[in-house]
Scaffold this active site. Sequence first.
Site, PDB file in Angstrom:
ATOM      1  N   GLU A   1      -1.608 -16.735 -10.396  1.00  0.00           N
ATOM      2  CA  GLU A   1      -0.397 -15.444 -10.895  1.00  0.00           C
ATOM      3  C   GLU A   1       0.970 -15.499 -10.665  1.00  0.00           C
ATOM      4  O   GLU A   1       2.048 -15.287 -11.625  1.00  0.00           O
ATOM      5  CB  GLU A   1      -0.233 -13.906 -10.623  1.00  0.00           C
ATOM      6  CG  GLU A   1      -1.439 -13.247 -11.478  1.00  0.00           C
ATOM      7  CD  GLU A   1      -2.437 -11.975 -10.942  1.00  0.00           C
ATOM      8  OE1 GLU A   1      -1.156 -11.333 -10.737  1.00  0.00           O
ATOM      9  OE2 GLU A   1      -3.607 -11.716 -10.841  1.00  0.00           O
TER      10      GLU A   1
ATOM     11  N   TYR B   1       0.666  -1.088   0.018  1.00  0.00           N
ATOM     12  CA  TYR B   1       0.316   0.087   0.390  1.00  0.00           C
ATOM     13  C   TYR B   1       0.513   1.473  -0.341  1.00  0.00           C
ATOM     14  O   TYR B   1       0.829   2.235  -0.818  1.00  0.00           O
ATOM     15  CB  TYR B   1      -1.335   0.039   1.274  1.00  0.00           C
ATOM     16  CG  TYR B   1      -1.972  -0.906   1.323  1.00  0.00           C
ATOM     17  CD1 TYR B   1      -3.354  -0.696   0.171  1.00  0.00           C
ATOM     18  CD2 TYR B   1      -1.621  -2.508   1.907  1.00  0.00           C
ATOM     19  CE1 TYR B   1      -3.555  -1.533   0.679  1.00  0.00           C
ATOM     20  CE2 TYR B   1      -2.928  -3.285   1.587  1.00  0.00           C
ATOM     21  CZ  TYR B   1      -4.193  -3.202   1.259  1.00  0.00           C
ATOM     22  OH  TYR B   1      -5.025  -4.305   0.627  1.00  0.00           O
TER      23      TYR B   1
ATOM     24  N   ASN C   1     -12.367  -0.044  -4.986  1.00  0.00           N
ATOM     25  CA  ASN C   1     -12.407  -0.600  -6.786  1.00  0.00           C
ATOM     26  C   ASN C   1     -13.744  -1.894  -6.701  1.00  0.00           C
ATOM     27  O   ASN C   1     -13.796  -3.403  -6.364  1.00  0.00           O
ATOM     28  CB  ASN C   1     -10.941  -1.560  -6.217  1.00  0.00           C
ATOM     29  CG  ASN C   1     -11.264  -2.425  -8.341  1.00  0.00           C
ATOM     30  OD1 ASN C   1     -11.705  -1.878  -9.019  1.00  0.00           O
ATOM     31  ND2 ASN C   1     -10.330  -3.285  -8.014  1.00  0.00           N
TER      32      ASN C   1
ATOM     33  N   CYS D   1      -6.429  -5.008  -7.900  1.00  0.00           N
ATOM     34  CA  CYS D   1      -5.841  -5.098  -6.538  1.00  0.00           C
ATOM     35  C   CYS D   1      -5.685  -5.802  -5.579  1.00  0.00           C
ATOM     36  O   CYS D   1      -5.291  -5.565  -4.458  1.00  0.00           O
ATOM     37  CB  CYS D   1      -7.620  -4.212  -5.718  1.00  0.00           C
ATOM     38  SG  CYS D   1      -9.392  -5.130  -5.757  1.00  0.00           S
ATOM     39  N   HIS D   2      -5.833  -7.210  -5.775  1.00  0.00           N
ATOM     40  CA  HIS D   2      -5.778  -8.100  -5.130  1.00  0.00           C
ATOM     41  C   HIS D   2      -3.898  -8.145  -5.394  1.00  0.00           C
ATOM     42  O   HIS D   2      -3.258  -9.322  -4.260  1.00  0.00           O
ATOM     43  CB  HIS D   2      -6.347  -9.822  -6.023  1.00  0.00           C
ATOM     44  CG  HIS D   2      -5.389  -9.650  -6.804  1.00  0.00           C
ATOM     45  ND1 HIS D   2      -6.487  -9.474  -8.042  1.00  0.00           N
ATOM     46  CD2 HIS D   2      -4.752 -10.738  -7.781  1.00  0.00           C
ATOM     47  CE1 HIS D   2      -6.009  -9.535  -9.170  1.00  0.00           C
ATOM     48  NE2 HIS D   2      -5.087 -10.039  -9.217  1.00  0.00           N
TER      49      HIS D   2
END
Length: 158
Positions: free
Chosen positions: A154, A96, A119, A127-128
């Site tokens: 990912e 963040y 979001n 946002c993850h």
Amino acid sequence: MKRYACIESPLGVITIQVNDEGVLGVWFESQTTQPEQLGSQSDDCPIINKVKQQLDEYFSRQRTSFDLPLAAQGTKFQTQVWHALTTIPYGTSISYQELAERIGNPKAVRAVGLANGKNPISIIVPCHRVIGKNGKLTGYAGGMDRKMKLLKLEGVME
């Protein structure tokens, strides 16, 4: 005119909402950021069909970025944060604090966290990919289990 469709995904049912300009939202069934009014249900909308196709490709590891018109509605600050989220590459994560620095406001870490949590376009606006400064997973409107699964998909987490 707002239109929506619900699809099955490896992480549960996803609702897609669009208007004539683009994607307004992509939510998991338990997410608290869904709007009260979705619009009319549509199984034959070009934008919804493109979202479905790209999400299918993402979940099957054939897509690492999205090419969709986005039309999320929020404050100027929120949209600034959401745009910055789209620059986080697939397979990476940032804190963040780093996200606050990317928007040129390093002292706005908490505000960035709040905007990140609002979001409306999950997965597509990633946002993850934002985690705590210490490397630990922090809140996710779609649920921590889904956040972990997206990061594993990912290759960010094992």
